[in-house]
Motif scaffolding. Structure first.
Motif, mmCIF file in Angstrom:
data_model
loop_
_atom_site.group_PDB
_atom_site.id
_atom_site.type_symbol
_atom_site.label_atom_id
_atom_site.label_comp_id
_atom_site.label_asym_id
_atom_site.label_seq_id
_atom_site.Cartn_x
_atom_site.Cartn_y
_atom_site.Cartn_z
ATOM 1 N N CYS A 49 0.888 -1.242 0.185
ATOM 2 C CA CYS A 49 0.060 0.140 0.084
ATOM 3 C C CYS A 49 1.235 1.291 -0.317
ATOM 4 N N ASN A 50 0.572 2.548 -0.270
ATOM 5 C CA ASN A 50 1.181 3.567 -0.307
ATOM 6 C C ASN A 50 1.607 4.090 0.437
ATOM 7 N N ASN A 51 0.551 3.678 2.138
ATOM 8 C CA ASN A 51 1.636 3.960 3.097
ATOM 9 C C ASN A 51 2.086 3.036 3.947
ATOM 10 N N GLY A 52 3.227 2.210 2.808
ATOM 11 C CA GLY A 52 4.181 1.132 3.356
ATOM 12 C C GLY A 52 3.307 -0.421 3.945
ATOM 13 N N GLY A 53 2.495 -0.072 3.910
ATOM 14 C CA GLY A 53 1.723 -1.315 4.655
ATOM 15 C C GLY A 53 1.675 -2.619 3.502
ATOM 16 N N THR A 54 0.949 -3.941 3.820
ATOM 17 C CA THR A 54 0.789 -4.810 2.807
ATOM 18 C C THR A 54 -0.537 -5.205 3.846
ATOM 19 N N PHE A 55 -1.186 -5.825 2.217
ATOM 20 C CA PHE A 55 -2.865 -5.714 1.991
ATOM 21 C C PHE A 55 -2.615 -6.898 1.240
ATOM 22 N N ILE A 56 -3.875 -7.868 1.905
ATOM 23 C CA ILE A 56 -4.099 -9.606 1.293
ATOM 24 C C ILE A 56 -5.315 -9.883 1.647
ATOM 25 N N THR A 57 -5.632 -10.126 0.781
ATOM 26 C CA THR A 57 -7.207 -10.701 0.215
ATOM 27 C C THR A 57 -6.759 -12.081 -0.388
ATOM 28 N N CYS A 58 -7.886 -13.054 -0.255
ATOM 29 C CA CYS A 58 -7.881 -14.795 -0.403
ATOM 30 C C CYS A 58 -9.584 -14.596 -1.107
ATOM 31 N N ASN A 59 -10.038 -15.175 -1.951
ATOM 32 C CA ASN A 59 -11.293 -15.313 -2.727
ATOM 33 C C ASN A 59 -11.758 -16.785 -2.407
ATOM 34 N N TYR A 60 -12.404 -17.200 -1.815
ATOM 35 C CA TYR A 60 -13.127 -18.603 -1.790
ATOM 36 C C TYR A 60 -14.309 -18.699 -3.012
ATOM 37 N N ASP A 61 -14.314 -19.603 -2.762
ATOM 38 C CA ASP A 61 -15.047 -20.956 -4.323
ATOM 39 C C ASP A 61 -16.046 -22.444 -4.015
#
Length: 166
Positions: free
Chosen positions: A143-155
């Protein structure tokens, strides 16, 4: 010609050794393996939980949404058609660490009542081990703030009210 091959080989070795170790934990198989370790622990007790498989359609959906969150890194759900787990860290986080964070919620899940212990979260864990879920796709952004964003999607999605995960 031999000198060119040796130089290219040394260049490749150099590139591999300078890659951050976190990149080695963000490949599709890393996410799948981390999920399947948790699923296998449940299937040792409860028959019928099959390994989860990587799905490019889900990964593309996750990537599009993760890119939307790169400006603020906020844990806001996409409200899409899939099950979804989100993780955020103020600095670097690997996909394996995110999955482990969700799996660590197992201690807060009470199977007998199919609820989380009061004041605790466990829905990320139940989504990881949801018996009917067969596919996963994940994405990670800095992220622009230096953080990390992770998403997992499930089906198919899990956490259906009134149903047990396994």
């Amino acid at each position: 010609m031999g000198l060119v091959k040796i130089s290219f080989s040394l260049f490749c070795i150099f590139c591999i050794t300078i890659l951050p170790s976190s990149l080695a934990q963000d490949f599709p198989q890393d996410y799948v393996d981390a999920h399947n370790i948790a699923r296998s622990q449940v299937s040792a007790v409860q028959v019928g939980i099959k390994p989860i498989q990587w799905d490019e359609e889900l990964a593309n959906y996750a990537t599009e949404y993760a890119n939307e969150r790169s400006n603020d890194c906020q844990l806001l759900h996409s409200n899409g058609p899939y099950g979804e787990n989100l993780a955020m860290h103020s600095s670097e986080m690997t996909g394996i660490e995110a999955v482990q964070m969700w799996v660590d919620e197992q201690q807060f899940y009470d199977y007998a009542s199919n609820t989380c212990i009061e004041g605790k979260m466990c829905g990320h864990y139940t989504q990881v081990v949801w018996q009917n879920t067969t596919k996963v796709g994940c994405a990670k952004v800095r992220c622009n703030n230096g953080g990390t964003f992770i998403t997992c999607n499930y089906d198919p999605p899990g956490n259906i009210i009134g149903e047990w995960p396994y």
